[in-house]
Design a protein around this motif. Structure first.
Motif, PDB file in Angstrom:
ATOM      1  N   TRP A  54       2.624  10.973  -0.502  1.00  0.00           N
ATOM      2  CA  TRP A  54       2.079  12.292  -0.841  1.00  0.00           C
ATOM      3  C   TRP A  54       1.673  13.093   0.390  1.00  0.00           C
ATOM      4  O   TRP A  54       1.139  14.197   0.271  1.00  0.00           O
ATOM      5  N   LEU A  55       1.923  12.531   1.568  1.00  0.00           N
ATOM      6  CA  LEU A  55       1.413  13.131   2.794  1.00  0.00           C
ATOM      7  C   LEU A  55       2.539  13.405   3.773  1.00  0.00           C
ATOM      8  O   LEU A  55       3.212  12.484   4.247  1.00  0.00           O
ATOM      9  N   GLY A  56       2.772  14.704   4.070  1.00  0.00           N
ATOM     10  CA  GLY A  56       3.709  15.087   5.109  1.00  0.00           C
ATOM     11  C   GLY A  56       2.998  15.273   6.436  1.00  0.00           C
ATOM     12  O   GLY A  56       1.869  14.802   6.622  1.00  0.00           O
ATOM     13  N   SER A  57       3.634  15.968   7.357  1.00  0.00           N
ATOM     14  CA  SER A  57       3.018  16.281   8.652  1.00  0.00           C
ATOM     15  C   SER A  57       3.362  17.731   8.987  1.00  0.00           C
ATOM     16  O   SER A  57       4.532  18.070   9.172  1.00  0.00           O
ATOM     17  N   CYS A  74      -5.725   9.222   8.551  1.00  0.00           N
ATOM     18  CA  CYS A  74      -4.868   8.088   8.230  1.00  0.00           C
ATOM     19  C   CYS A  74      -4.439   7.454   9.550  1.00  0.00           C
ATOM     20  O   CYS A  74      -4.811   7.920  10.629  1.00  0.00           O
ATOM     21  N   TRP A  75      -3.658   6.399   9.465  1.00  0.00           N
ATOM     22  CA  TRP A  75      -3.231   5.691  10.674  1.00  0.00           C
ATOM     23  C   TRP A  75      -1.905   6.241  11.188  1.00  0.00           C
ATOM     24  O   TRP A  75      -1.030   6.614  10.412  1.00  0.00           O
ATOM     25  N   PHE A  76      -1.760   6.262  12.505  1.00  0.00           N
ATOM     26  CA  PHE A  76      -0.582   6.804  13.161  1.00  0.00           C
ATOM     27  C   PHE A  76       0.699   6.111  12.703  1.00  0.00           C
ATOM     28  O   PHE A  76       1.761   6.719  12.659  1.00  0.00           O
ATOM     29  N   GLY A  77       0.591   4.847  12.315  1.00  0.00           N
ATOM     30  CA  GLY A  77       1.780   4.088  11.940  1.00  0.00           C
ATOM     31  C   GLY A  77       1.972   3.875  10.456  1.00  0.00           C
ATOM     32  O   GLY A  77       2.885   3.147  10.055  1.00  0.00           O
ATOM     33  N   ASN A  78       1.140   4.512   9.618  1.00  0.00           N
ATOM     34  CA  ASN A  78       1.205   4.277   8.174  1.00  0.00           C
ATOM     35  C   ASN A  78       1.785   5.472   7.425  1.00  0.00           C
ATOM     36  O   ASN A  78       1.285   6.590   7.571  1.00  0.00           O
ATOM     37  N   PRO A  79       2.812   5.275   6.595  1.00  0.00           N
ATOM     38  CA  PRO A  79       3.347   6.362   5.763  1.00  0.00           C
ATOM     39  C   PRO A  79       2.611   6.474   4.428  1.00  0.00           C
ATOM     40  O   PRO A  79       2.003   5.509   3.961  1.00  0.00           O
ATOM     41  N   ARG A 119       7.169  13.689   4.320  1.00  0.00           N
ATOM     42  CA  ARG A 119       6.453  12.831   3.370  1.00  0.00           C
ATOM     43  C   ARG A 119       7.041  11.425   3.387  1.00  0.00           C
ATOM     44  O   ARG A 119       8.250  11.247   3.514  1.00  0.00           O
ATOM     45  N   ASN A 120       6.163  10.457   3.245  1.00  0.00           N
ATOM     46  CA  ASN A 120       6.531   9.035   3.249  1.00  0.00           C
ATOM     47  C   ASN A 120       7.064   8.576   4.607  1.00  0.00           C
ATOM     48  O   ASN A 120       7.728   7.548   4.699  1.00  0.00           O
ATOM     49  N   LEU A 121       6.773   9.343   5.655  1.00  0.00           N
ATOM     50  CA  LEU A 121       7.040   8.911   7.020  1.00  0.00           C
ATOM     51  C   LEU A 121       5.711   8.778   7.750  1.00  0.00           C
ATOM     52  O   LEU A 121       4.824   9.628   7.597  1.00  0.00           O
ATOM     53  N   ALA A 122       5.564   7.731   8.537  1.00  0.00           N
ATOM     54  CA  ALA A 122       4.365   7.594   9.353  1.00  0.00           C
ATOM     55  C   ALA A 122       4.263   8.769  10.315  1.00  0.00           C
ATOM     56  O   ALA A 122       5.279   9.302  10.764  1.00  0.00           O
ATOM     57  N   PRO A 123       3.037   9.214  10.649  1.00  0.00           N
ATOM     58  CA  PRO A 123       2.901  10.305  11.609  1.00  0.00           C
ATOM     59  C   PRO A 123       3.644  10.066  12.916  1.00  0.00           C
ATOM     60  O   PRO A 123       4.179  11.020  13.504  1.00  0.00           O
ATOM     61  N   ALA A 124       3.731   8.826  13.341  1.00  0.00           N
ATOM     62  CA  ALA A 124       4.468   8.515  14.573  1.00  0.00           C
ATOM     63  C   ALA A 124       5.939   8.902  14.434  1.00  0.00           C
ATOM     64  O   ALA A 124       6.529   9.513  15.334  1.00  0.00           O
ATOM     65  N   GLU A 125       6.533   8.556  13.292  1.00  0.00           N
ATOM     66  CA  GLU A 125       7.938   8.884  13.054  1.00  0.00           C
ATOM     67  C   GLU A 125       8.116  10.384  12.820  1.00  0.00           C
ATOM     68  O   GLU A 125       9.092  10.996  13.286  1.00  0.00           O
ATOM     69  N   ARG A 129       1.562  17.436  -1.951  1.00  0.00           N
ATOM     70  CA  ARG A 129       2.028  18.339  -0.891  1.00  0.00           C
ATOM     71  C   ARG A 129       0.906  18.507   0.134  1.00  0.00           C
ATOM     72  O   ARG A 129       0.552  19.599   0.539  1.00  0.00           O
ATOM     73  N   CYS A 130       0.358  17.375   0.557  1.00  0.00           N
ATOM     74  CA  CYS A 130      -0.722  17.368   1.533  1.00  0.00           C
ATOM     75  C   CYS A 130      -0.136  17.034   2.907  1.00  0.00           C
ATOM     76  O   CYS A 130       1.042  16.709   3.009  1.00  0.00           O
TER      77      CYS A 130
END
Length: 216
Positions: free
Chosen positions: A202-205, A194-199, A126-132, A165-166
């Motif tokens: 409320w959103l994890g991966s 969402c965008w690959f570079g945006n954290p 959570r609070n990390l961009a999908p890329a990270e 917890r999405c």
């Protein structure tokens, strides 16, 4: 003690209850026979894994768009204890969904169904961009979920999708910077992007073990 065989039966019964056989154009018996070979694989692959929790489950019986279209499966999802059906974000253009394919690193089995093991909604990202997040899970020897796998997660374990917890589904991409994600909107599951570079706070991966076991 966790009983993987009973859990497989529960997941299969849930799909039958939701009329996956009808949506696939199959009699119930043919649908059950189709995925039956995966039962023994589920028992073997889940050995040593803990029982399901809201955040992490030992395995999922994943059905693919080869069997039932994404939007039809999405409409059969609900939040835990709720009735409003899941829906597609309006920002997906017509014909967009078929363009989101599994990334090559996943080696997703061909065919209508397969097993995915040790599935986690990825709260740590959570609070990390999908890329990270992708870098982080890869360093752990894990890989991201696809759209099909995310739908299986919230269909078979509705409590996996909860407020704050999405999760993103970094395993499905279409060649641009969009990443599919499942979150809550209007009291129901929503498949957006969402965008690959945006954290987002409320959103994890979501992640899983790399191995996927197919029917072939």
């Amino acid at each position: 003690m966790f009983d993987a065989a009973s859990e497989f039966d529960r997941q299969l019964d849930r799909l039958v209850q939701l009329d996956y056989p009808g949506l696939a154009g199959l009699p119930e018996s043919a649908f059950r026979d189709l995925v039956a070979p995966l039962r023994a694989e589920a028992v073997e692959g889940a050995a040593g894994l803990p029982a399901p929790t809201e955040a992490r489950v030992p395995f999922l019986l994943v059905t693919t768009r080869d069997l039932v279209p994404v939007e039809a499966r999405l409409a059969l999802t609900t939040l835990a204890g709720k009735r409003k059906p899941g829906f597609l974000d309006r920002h997906y253009a017509e014909g967009d969904l078929p363009r989101f394919d599994p990334i090559k690193e996943l080696e997703v089995p061909e065919g209508p169904a397969y097993l995915l093991f040790d599935v986690d909604r990825g709260e740590e990202f959570r609070n990390l961009a999908p890329a990270e997040a992708l870098d982080g899970m890869t360093a752990q020897g894990r890989l991201p979920l696809t759209i099909d796998e995310g739908l299986a997660f919230i269909t078979l374990h509705p409590a996996a999708l909860a407020s704050n917890r999405c999760f993103s589904l970094v395993g499905s991409r279409c060649g641009d910077k969009r990443v599919p994600a499942l979150w809550i909107s209007q009291g129901a599951p929503k498949l957006g992007w969402c965008w690959f570079g945006n954290p987002h706070t409320w959103l994890g991966s979501a992640t899983a073990r790399p191995e996927r076991v197919g029917l072939g």
